[in-house]
Enzyme design. Structure first.
Site, PDB file in Angstrom:
ATOM      1  CG  PHE A  24      -3.483 -11.351  -8.431  1.00  0.00           C
ATOM      2  CD1 PHE A  24      -3.237 -10.149  -7.804  1.00  0.00           C
ATOM      3  CD2 PHE A  24      -4.110 -11.344  -9.660  1.00  0.00           C
ATOM      4  CE1 PHE A  24      -3.582  -8.965  -8.399  1.00  0.00           C
ATOM      5  CE2 PHE A  24      -4.464 -10.154 -10.269  1.00  0.00           C
ATOM      6  CZ  PHE A  24      -4.191  -8.961  -9.634  1.00  0.00           C
ATOM      7  CG  ASP A 136      -5.151  -0.958  -2.698  1.00  0.00           C
ATOM      8  OD1 ASP A 136      -5.094  -2.120  -3.115  1.00  0.00           O
ATOM      9  OD2 ASP A 136      -6.176  -0.249  -2.782  1.00  0.00           O
ATOM     10  CE  LYS A 138      -8.842  -2.405  -1.891  1.00  0.00           C
ATOM     11  NZ  LYS A 138      -9.203  -2.350  -3.300  1.00  0.00           N
ATOM     12  CG  ASN A 141      -5.830  -4.149   0.559  1.00  0.00           C
ATOM     13  OD1 ASN A 141      -6.178  -5.261   0.166  1.00  0.00           O
ATOM     14  ND2 ASN A 141      -5.644  -3.123  -0.246  1.00  0.00           N
ATOM     15  CG  ASP A 154      -2.936  -6.283  -1.536  1.00  0.00           C
ATOM     16  OD1 ASP A 154      -4.016  -6.648  -1.980  1.00  0.00           O
ATOM     17  OD2 ASP A 154      -1.953  -6.008  -2.250  1.00  0.00           O
ATOM     18  CB  THR A 173     -13.629   0.784  -4.089  1.00  0.00           C
ATOM     19  OG1 THR A 173     -14.135   2.075  -3.852  1.00  0.00           O
ATOM     20  CG2 THR A 173     -12.480   0.544  -3.117  1.00  0.00           C
TER      21      THR A 173
END
Ligand SMILES: Clc1cnc2c(Nc3ccc(N4CCOCC4)cc3)nc(-c3cccnc3)cn12
Length: 273
Positions: A24, A136, A138, A141, A154, A173
């Site tokens: 974003f 989240d 992954k 991040n 994040d 994902t």
């Protein structure tokens, strides 16, 4: 910057190079003019936040990350907005995205993977004690600082556990979702333990364990824990992956036990001091 109640504005900062584009907004390396303090500035267009309907997620990211103080969690020092943008003043991670490093190296050796794993486990332990579930986890991040220091970033998807707010897999994902979320059951901080297993697999193999062309096959493989560990993965590492990727949330290895796992103990002798 110590004075948390200062009203920040963009002219307080000297803009440096653009570090990259997030979901974003753009991230710049900046220097706070008064103190010379180097940090990262995440600039998000207000209009984008509105039409992506992520204001609530954004507010949650701020309230959670502003209260998080751990060496392996990226600090949020403050935020401000003007007529056009919202700005997050974040800790600068000097070595960039772990995701890019993994892509360039294909996969990590046991020493590197184990060092990253123990740091992520330490950050998750801290967050879970505060009843924060990251949700989240992954490579995208995770940021890197000097000496292979991990910085979880994040916190947009973090929640105060336990929750069963449907995770609109709006972007990115499914690979990291655990069975209890794939089956839309209530879930708690054990989802991060599962995601750590997916992360460790991806560190050592170079791709996530349940990756498939179409997402419904991925769902099925996750729900069945259809886990295939290549033979080049050491038996000790494979043992830890299986203990993390366990179907029953309460049977998954505890984060506090990871530091005593043989694969970690064997590799910790070679970690940077
Ligand atoms: Cl928040 C936050 C704090 N620090 C960073 C950062 N730091 C950072 C450092 C160094 C290098 N370089 C090191 C030499 O080779 C070229 C890349 C990149 C990013 N990047 C991002 C980011 C975000 C999105 C896309 N891409 C990077 C967000 N960050």
């Amino acid at each position: 910057p110590k004075n948390l109640h200062k009203k920040w504005k963009i002219s307080d900062f000297e803009l440096g190079r653009k570090l990259g584009k997030g979901k974003f907004g753009k991230v710049y390396c900046v220097r706070e003019i008064e103190t010379g303090f180097v940090c990262a500035l995440k600039v998000m267009d207000k209009r984008e936040l509105v039409n992506y309907k992520v204001e609530r997620q954004f507010v949650r990211e701020i309230e959670i990350q502003a209260n998080v103080r751990h060496v392996n969690c990226l600090r949020l020092y403050g935020w401000f907005y003007d007529h056009k943008n919202v700005y997050l003043i974040l800790e600068y991670a000097a070595e960039g995205e772990l995701y890019k490093l993994l892509k360039s190296k294909k996969r990590f050796d046991d020493v590197t993977a184990s060092y990253y794993t123990i740091q992520v486990a330490s950050a998750l332990s801290y967050l879970h004690k505060k009843h924060i579930v990251h949700r989240d986890l992954k490579p995208e991040n995770i940021l890197l600082h000097f000496n292979n220091q991990i910085k979880l970033s994040d916190f947009g998807w973090s929640v105060y556990a336990p929750s069963n707010t449907k995770r609109t897999t709006m972007c990115g994902t499914l690979d990291y979702l655990p069975p209890e979320m794939v089956e839309a059951k209530t879930h708690d901080e054990k989802v991060d333990v599962w995601a750590l297993g997916v992360l460790l697999y991806e560190f050592l193999v170079g791709r996530p364990p349940f990756e498939e062309q179409n997402s419904s096959t991925t769902y099925k493989r996750i729900a069945k824990v259809d886990l295939r560990i290549p033979s080049f993965v050491s038996p000790e590492a494979a043992d830890l992956i299986r203990k993390l990727l366990t179907y029953e949330p309460e049977k998954r290895i505890k984060l506090s036990d990871i530091g005593r796992h043989p694969w970690i103990l064997k590799n910790r002798l070679h970690w940077p001091s």
